[in-house]
Structure formats: structure tokens, C-alpha cells
Design an enzyme around this catalytic site. Structure first.
Site, PDB file in Angstrom:
ATOM      1  N   ASP A  85      27.679  92.486 138.373  1.00  0.00           N
ATOM      2  CA  ASP A  85      28.541  92.578 137.670  1.00  0.00           C
ATOM      3  C   ASP A  85      28.076  91.465 136.016  1.00  0.00           C
ATOM      4  OD1 ASP A  85      30.638  92.823 136.162  1.00  0.00           O
ATOM      5  OD2 ASP A  85      31.797  91.196 137.911  1.00  0.00           O
ATOM      6  N   GLU A  92      26.994  91.749 130.693  1.00  0.00           N
ATOM      7  CA  GLU A  92      26.182  91.978 129.559  1.00  0.00           C
ATOM      8  C   GLU A  92      25.157  91.107 128.869  1.00  0.00           C
ATOM      9  OE1 GLU A  92      29.386  93.501 131.116  1.00  0.00           O
ATOM     10  OE2 GLU A  92      29.394  91.120 131.445  1.00  0.00           O
TER      11      GLU A  92
END
Length: 928
Positions: free
Chosen positions: A512, A515
Site C-alpha cells: 500500500d 505512489e
């Protein structure tokens, strides 16, 4: 090359274009060796446009409306064909600013709803661009030289470009434009190289010399797929732009975004820059996929992939047209000619790589939440699921299992029993998956947290421009970020996982925040001045800055600067994680990643992020999962029942029904919200959820076979209807239904307080999955009964679905007898297949450790043919055949020539049970 006759400049048409032989010197400018390919300004000023705008032009020139007279060349450009010359956001574009760029300025009334509309500042037909100075033949295609003589309006424009064209296959064209003199950053993605030139391509490619442009046509239909003369090519150091007309408005892909499957071309800009934000319409989301699929008139399809990882935006307009804008790298295009949409996606994956074959347990039901609070509470949920005999293959934990939110730790108090929980899961044939973040805590005293200390010692973090680890903030507080572009980081990642696995033997990993996400913009110290963090042009990213909620674009990584690598961060972490899992467990890995990039399917699946417990979020999950099918990441799903906010019993029941048909099916929700696992609801809702999960588990052989075909040749698993019915225009906008493979149609309820649903059945015979009753559709919307406990499923005529008696885990299900569902076509034929292996070992297909069966029906004879077999197939039996659409009651049924008892119902369903046939042996069954 086609020959053209040179016509007048008023209606520009192609002229002949000379191509030099490979090895000859590029022709200098002005030598006259290369005749103009097209004269004039491209296709914008076509005769058809002249007839429609002449009256309006005359009135403008003669002062028919207030305001200064405008140059006729500007007035000749209709609104829908105005390509934006001043795309900067948050700038009030004035006539002075526009004309300083040499562009046309016409004010237009703002569109309703505050959206972007017709650009006021747009390119005139004669705007300076590049000239094609030379074109040489090569073994695979052509190489050309492009020259710009007038400076572009962004800094450091590149005056000479190299054009490489490779006719790689009959259905694939590769076009690359880059700096002719200096190397530039290119995406470090391994792609296959063509070895010979295509012999019979489905396309023809022509060139415009001045201004330079490409014209790509489909040979059979003459359809123009690309025409880049519609706007000038701009190629500066940090602003690259190329535009094209489109042959239709039916365009899909270009992720990751939330919206309908079919994109609007009504002045719609899609930004590609990985960003941590709850899925919201118009925002750039977690992944970047610069690939689109376009459906042409008549049902043909093509795809375009721009292999570029820099921040970019794609501007769509109603011409129809499209503009690519990126702020780095090169223009490296692959065009796929299909001609049907399934083939386009297969061809795309031949370039980026086919997805990995998941373990069978990955296709079971997964359960998670942030906020169990302890391993004992987690364990209680698992036991409750078992108590109600609700299928579950894997239990997950979110970040609350960690000690201080630090990777590779678990809370010694609240999660002290975690190792025992994992042991118990394994004893029951279940699996354990936990979350990991790439931000490594810097808050521990020196020498007390090995992951940080060791990465610092080895120099494995993203660094600032001063060469020190870039420090941001994530869940544990101050953090540094692992540099997965460095191969040494992969080894460090593996060592950390090995150490943790020795205590908590996890089976899969959930990556997770990759980005990468940062709770501060850039770093604790902000970002330094400079054109990496403040480029001359910033695409329309959320937050208006490349560093918004991530790290500085100027951060240094092993392979390049973060400016170039940002969109690759999740891919590189997924690659390291899948490799580590293989080395630790020796089995097929399960990795689920939030951030993704082309080729990610080789290493991980994806979930659609932090959605909300709302009906519209349930709907948006369907175009989301279908888009990722296009992107070559078939293992995809949304958080069932929603992540944030509290669900309702009705919403969660409907969502569990839909989610049971996500390729990746996980119920997950946030802390401080009501629990939403199936066990907490009323008996009626709990039973409905259990029943639909049992249906999913019964279909695991069919689903697993679809994933095998995805792994082997790039087939999609969850599939839009138009993939199977490309000539049916009614399917092109459908995204409230979807197919599994070719033949299982899912029509979920997506709104509250209803007991029916309207769905589209394409032309043909469709069978109710549960009863076998048939519907002969002419291609129409049908209202279907849908009480709360019912999900509408239909089987397409001509299909054979392998199913199995469901158990509470995939491991139990795998040993149960098979039932084959045969859905006869109107001509009495059907076909299906089955891939079978042990469900978890590596490379079973490549090593030959599998079974593969093909099923056929013709002339009232069902045949099972074993094309390849392995020992696993000897342990499973085929027990039942259910044949839908048998029009006349049989007199008898023969199995391998021996008569068998059977049943036949009024709805034309023939059932033969108690077959007891080994999966490893072929057989035939005939009804007379």
C-alpha cells in the site's frame, strides 16, 4: 508507399513522398531530394469544413458580430477542432498571452458546471512545427530526421529529432520520436524486439513533410486511425506534445481514473501521475496507464500505448481528437490493430508481458479490516466465519498489526497471538496476508530498528539533491523511502521479509501507500528550487504540484531522478515483493498493490483503493475492474461493501453479490466503522452472502481456467460486453454489467430499495445460470426479478462451464466432484475447456505439470478430450452433466456406449448424474 498527386493548398492533399535507402546520408534541408508528402496545413481545412463555415466566416470578417475582425485562418477552425495552445491551469488566458505564442484567440462562453470547454487559445492551421527532412529505409521500417526552424514557446526545445518506425508485426506498429543528438530518459521496461519486418500489415502509414505528420490507416476499411497533422508536434526538454484525430468517440482506458468505462470526449482531460487520494471523479489516482482502446465504426478496434512514465495528461475533445502531453522522456508509441478488442489487448500484453498465474487460493474470498485491534479479535472473526460455514480462503490485517506502524514488526501486546493465528489458518487450509508500506520509520533510536539502519548503511533510500535520505511523514511518523529502482534494495527487502516470515509465516503481501504516499508535500524540508520540482509546465495534477502528497520530483534514485520514476514506484516494489515471496515460499506469490504501471500484471494484482460505502462507489467498481482488464491486470477488485463510512445491510448484501464476481474478492473496511463481514448481519442477509460465495466457489474451475488463458495469451477475465459483441453498438457504453470470459453474464443490482434490475442481453440465446431456462434475445434491455437474495447470472449459448461442488476453502473445493454445465447453441453445439493443476506450484504449465481438457457438443454428442494430463487430475471426478437447451425429451442416454439414467425437465434441461468419471480420462455422452 502510396503515391499522391499534388493539389492546391486550399484543400491540402498528400503528394508523393520519396524514401531513401538504408545507409544513405540524411538529406540536408533545402536540397530538394525529398518531395513534399503533404502540402499545406494538414486535414483541418478540408473541403467539407469550408462549406459549413463559409457563411459564419463572411459575417465575422464583415463585422457581423461585435469585436475585432479575426484572421480567416482562425475562423476556419471549427470549435470541436480547436487544439489547445495554452493548456496551463490557473492562468486567465488573454488575447495578449495567446498571441505571444502565435496562436488564435476566440472567447467562448464557459460550459455549465464549471468544467473545461472550448479552448480560447488554439493553434492556427499554419502554426510552425517540425519538417520531415529525410526518410531512410531500414530492415524493420524507416528512420527519419525531423527539424524545427522556429523556436517553440517552452524552454530548451530540441531542434532535431530522430523518427524510428518499425513494422513489427502485421498487427503492430512501433513509432518512436526522440532527440537526434542526445540521449534522453526512457522507461526501463523490457519489451520484445522485432526480428523482421511485417510482411502483410493490416495498416498503411503515410507522412506529411511540412508540417511533419503521420497518417495511419486500416487497409481493409480505409479508416484513418491516427492523423497527427491536426496540431503541431512540440518536443522540448520538459514539454512534449503530439495530437491526433480519432476515428470515433468510443474510447476506453487511460487510467487510473474514476468514471464510466467509456470516456467522455467533451473537453475531458485525464492526468496520469500516481497519487494517494480516495477515488474521486476527475482526479489522477493511484496508477498510470497511458494506453487506450478505441472502437471504430463497424466493430473493428485498435489500441495505442505511449511508453512514457513521466507526468502526463491526455486531453480529449469532440472533434473527435486527442492530445498527449508529457513533461519528460520520449514519444514511444505502440499501435495495435486488433482487429477485434480481445486481440488488441492480447497484442498489448505481448509488449508489456502477460499476467502471472495466481495461486488458486487467491481466487477465494478474502476478509480484512483496519481496526480489528488485536489478533484475538481477528481470530474471532475467522472462527465466526467457520461457525457459519461461510467460504473464506484468506484472512488479512491492515496496519494495526504493526508495532508503532513500523514495517516488519507486530504489536507484542495486541497482536501477541498472531503467530498462533497464522498457524491455525494453515491447519484449516487458509492463508494469511498482511500489509506493508514502503515508508521506513526513522523514529527508532540508532541500532534498534534493523530495516532502517541497514538500508541507511547500504544507501538504499531515496535521497535529496544534497545526497541525504529524503525524510517525509507516513503512518510511523518520520520516514525514509526505499529505492526499489536499486537492485540492492530488492535484496534488503527479501532479507527483511525472511526475518519476519520466521516469526509470522505469511502467505501473501499487500503493498500500500506506494505512489509513494507522503503526508507532507515533498519532504520535511519541502523541495528545492529548480525545474524538476517546478517544471515549465505542470500537468493538471491534483494539488497543482508534482510533490503534492508525495516526495520531491528532484529526489535521487539509483536508476534516475524521481521526476522520471515516480509512476514506476509501485511497479518496482511489486517486482521486488513477488520475487521475495517466491524465494521465501517457493510457491506462486500473491501480491496486491495500490499503485500500478504497465506490466504490473506480471507481478501483482490491484485493488481499487479507498472507496466509500455508497451505492455509486459500488457502480464505479465495475468500470474500474474492466479498465484494469484492459491494462493487463486481471486480478482486480474493489473493497466489497466499501472501505470508509458505514455500510447498510442492503448495500452490503448487494455488494457481496457483485463482489463475489470480482476476480479478486475482498471485503475490507476502515477503523471506527461498524463491522461488515458476513457474520455480523441478519440471518437472511448472512445467508444471501454465503450463498453467493458458494456460487463463486462452485465456479472456481471456470475462473481458474480463465486466469490460465490470461497468463498464457492475454485473454481478459472480467470482460466488457462489447468485447464479445463489438458490432452491437448498444454494448459500447455498457458498464453496469460484465462477463466472465466469453460466456457468463453478471447483472448486479446497483441501487437501493428495488426488487428488479434492467440489463441488456445481446442477440442470441441466454440461459438462467440457476435453472437452465432460456431467453431468446433480439438484443434488448430486459427487466429481471432481483429480490435481495438473488443475483442474476446468465450463460451464453454455445458455452460449457466447468463447475465444482463448493467447499468453505478452495483447498476443500479442489477435491470435490465436478459438474459441467452445457449451454447449447441454437444449432445444438457447445464448447468449453478446463485447466487443472495443483493450484500453487510455480510454472506448472511451463513444466508440463497440469491437465488440460476440451469439451465439445455436436449432434447430441458430448465429448471430453484430454489434451494433457497430470497426477492431480486422477484425484478428481466428473460427477454431473447438466445440458441446457435440449429441445426434445431424450429416449435414452449413453455414456461411452453404456445406457445411463437421466432426468429431463420441461424447461429443456437434461441432467445426467453419478457419472464417477476420472478427470484424467476422456469420454463421450450421447442422447437419443
Amino acid at each position: 508507399m502510396k503515391s499522391y498527386q499534388k493539389l492546391t493548398t486550399a484543400v491540402p492533399q498528400p503528394a508523393s513522398c520519396q524514401v531513401e535507402e538504408e545507409g544513405s546520408a540524411p538529406t540536408p534541408a533545402g536540397r530538394g531530394k525529398l518531395a513534399p508528402c503533404w502540402v499545406g496545413s494538414g486535414l483541418l481545412v478540408a473541403a467539407v469544413l469550408l462549406s459549413t463555415v463559409t457563411v459564419w466566416v463572411l459575417r465575422q470578417v464583415s463585422g457581423g458580430w461585435p469585436g475585432p475582425a479575426l484572421p480567416p485562418k482562425c475562423l476556419l477552425v471549427p470549435e470541436s477542432h480547436r487544439f489547445d495552445c495554452y493548456p496551463e491551469r490557473h492562468v486567465v488566458v488573454t488575447q495578449e498571452l495567446c498571441e505571444s505564442r502565435g496562436c488564435c484567440f476566440i472567447e467562448s462562453p464557459p460550459p455549465a458546471g464549471g468544467k473545461w470547454g472550448v479552448p480560447w487559445c488554439f493553434y492556427p492551421p499554419d502554426f510552425p512545427s517540425y519538417t520531415l527532412e529525410s526518410l531512410n529505409q531500414t530492415a524493420l521500417g524507416m528512420v527519419g530526421l525531423l527539424v524545427r526552424r522556429e523556436k517553440a514557446y517552452y524552454p530548451r526545445d530540441i531542434k532535431m529529432l530522430r523518427l524510428d518506425v518499425e513494422f513489427e508485426t502485421d498487427t503492430q506498429l512501433h513509432i518512436k520520436i526522440t532527440d537526434a543528438a542526445n540521449p534522453r530518459y526512457e522507461v526501463p521496461l523490457e519489451v520484445p524486439r522485432a526480428m523482421k519486418r511485417a510482411e502483410n500489415p493490416l495498416y498503411s502509414l503515410d507522412f506529411s513533410r511540412d508540417p511533419f505528420g503521420l497518417l495511419l490507416r486500416r487497409r481493409v476499411t480505409g479508416t484513418v486511425l491516427l492523423n497527427t497533422t491536426v496540431a503541431p508536434l512540440i518536443f522540448t526538454d520538459q514539454f512534449l506534445q503530439i495530437a491526433t484525430s480519432l476515428p470515433s468517440r468510443f474510447l476506453y482506458g487511460l487510467g487510473e481514473h474514476r468514471g464510466s468505462l467509456l470516456h467522455s470526449l467533451d473537453w475531458n482531460t485525464l492526468t496520469l501521475w500516481a497519487r494517494d487520494v480516495s477515488p474521486t471523479e476527475s482526479f489522477n489516482l493511484y496508477g498510470a496507464h497511458p494506453f487506450y482502446l478505441l472502437m471504430e465504426e463497424g466493430g473493428d478496434a485498435h489500441g495505442v500505448f505511449l511508453l512514457n512514465s513521466n507526468a502526463m495528461e491526455v486531453a480529449l475533445q469532440p472533434a473527435p481528437g486527442l492530445t498527449w502531453r508529457t513533461i519528460g522522456g520520449v514519444l514511444d508509441f505502440y499501435i495495435f490493430l486488433g482487429p477485434d478488442p480481445n486481440m488488441v489487448i492480447q497484442q498489448y500484453q505481448q509488449v508489456i508481458g502477460f499476467p502471472a498465474m495466481p495461486p488458486l487460493w487467491a481466487l477465494g474470498f478474502h476478509l480484512c479490516r483496519w481496526g480489528y485491534g488485536s489478533s484475538n479479535k481477528t481470530w474471532q472473526t475467522v472462527r465466526a466465519m467457520r461457525n457459519y460455514q461461510i467460504p473464506q480462503d484468506a484472512q488479512w490485517n491492515d496496519i494495526d498489526y504493526m508495532d508503532g506502524y513500523r514495517d516488519f514488526t507486530f504489536d507484542p501486546h495486541n497482536f501477541a497471538s498472531l503467530p498462533s493465528l497464522v498457524e491455525d489458518l494453515h491447519k484449516h487450509g487458509q492463508r494469511y496476508v498482511m500489509i506493508l508500506d514502503p515508508g521506513i520509520s526513522r523514529t527508532s533510536p540508532n541500532g534498534s530498528y534493523w530495516p532502517f539502519d541497514e538500508a541507511l548503511r547500504r544507501g538504499l533510500f531515496l535521497n535529496t539533491t544534497k545526497g541525504q535520505p529524503l525524510i517525509g511523514q507516513v503512518w510511523p511518523g518520520l520516514t525514509a523511502f526505499a529505492d526499489f529502482s536499486n537492485p540492492d534494495t530488492h535484496q534488503w527487502w527479501l532479507e527483511n521479509l525472511q526475518r519476519f516470515h520466521a516469526h509470522v509465516p505469511f502467505d501473501g503481501l499487500w503493498i500500500d501507500m506506494n505512489e509513494p504516499s507522503n503526508f507532507v508535500d515533498g519532504s520535511e524540508e519541502g523541495c528545492p528550487p529548480g525545474e524538476l520540482d517546478s517544471p515549465p509546465y505542470t500537468p493538471a495534477v491534483l494539488g497543482d504540484s508534482l510533490s503534492a502528497k508525495t516526495v520531491c520530483a528532484s529526489a535521487k534514485q539509483k536508476a534516475s531522478v524521481h521526476y522520471n520514476l515516480h509512476n514506476l514506484y509501485g511497479l518496482m516494489e511489486a517486482k521486488a515483493t513477488a520475487s521475495a515471496l517466491i524465494q521465501i515460499r517457493g510457491k506462486r506469490p500473491l501480491v496486491i498493490s495500490r499503485s500500478t504501471f504497465p506490466s504490473q500484471g506480471r507481478y501483482s494484482g490491484h485493488w481499487l483503493g479507498d472507496n466509500r460505502s455508497q451505492w455509486k462507489d459500488m457502480y464505479y467498481s465495475i468500470p474500474g475492474l474492466l479498465s484494469f482488464s484492459l491494462f493487463g491486470i486481471p486480478l482486480v477488485g474493489a473493497d466489497i461493501c466499501g472501505f470508509s463510512g458505514s455500510t447498510s445491510e442492503e448495500l452490503c448484501t448487494r455488494w457481496m453479490q457483485l463482489g463475489a464476481f470480482y476476480p479478486f474478492a475482498r471485503n475490507h473496511n476502515s477503523q471506527n466503522e461498524k463491522a461488515q463481514d458476513p457474520t455480523v448481519f441478519s440471518p437472511a442477509a448472512r445467508t444471501a452472502m454465503k450463498d453467493v460465495l458458494l456460487i463463486r466457489y462452485s465456479l472456481l474451475p471456470f475462473l481458474y481456467t480463465l486466469f490460465h488463458r490470461a497468463h498464457l495469451q492475454g485473454d481478459t477475465v472480467a470482460r466488457p460486453l462489447f468485447f464479445e459483441f463489438p458490432q452491437d453498438v448498444a454494448t459500447l457504453g455498457l458498464d453496469r454489467q460484465f462477463l466472465w470470459g466469453r460466456s457468463l453474464l453478471v447483472t448486479p443490482v446497483l441501487e437501493p430499495k428495488v426488487d428488479s434490475v434492467t440489463g441488456y442481453l445481446p442477440r442470441g440465446v441466454w440461459y438462467d445460470f440457476y435453472t437452465g431456462s432460456s431467453v431468446n434475445s433480439s438484443g434488448e434491455m430486459l427487466k429481471m426479478s432481483a429480490p435481495l437474495e438473488h443475483l442474476n447470472l446468465h450463460v451464453r449459448e454455445g458455452a460449457i462451464l466447468p463447475t465444482q461442488k463448493p467447499g468453505t476453502t478452495s483447498k476443500v473445493t479442489q477435491g470435490n466432484p465436478l459438474r459441467l454445465i452445457v449451454a447449447l447453441s441454437s444449432s445444438g453445439t457447445a464448447w468449453g475447456d478446463l485447466f487443472w493443476d495443483d493450484g500453487e506450484n510455480l510454472d506448472t504449465f511451463e513444466r508440463g505439470s497440469y491437465s488440460y481438457l476440451v469439451f465439445n457438443v455436436t449432434q447430441n454428442i458430448f465429448t471430453s478430450t484430454v489434451l494433457h494430463t497430470s497426477t492431480e487430475a486422477t484425484e478428481v471426478t466428473i460427477d454431473t452433466l447438466s445440458i441446457f437447451g435440449v429441445r426434445e425429451p431424450p429416449n435414452k442416454v449413453l455414456l461411452n456406449g453404456q445406457e445411463k439414467p437421466f432426468s429431463y425437465l420441461d424447461n429443456q434441461v437434461l441432467t445426467v448424474s453419478d457419472l464417477g468419471l476420472s478427470l484424467s480420462q476422456g469420454f463421450s455422452l450421447r442422447w437419443l
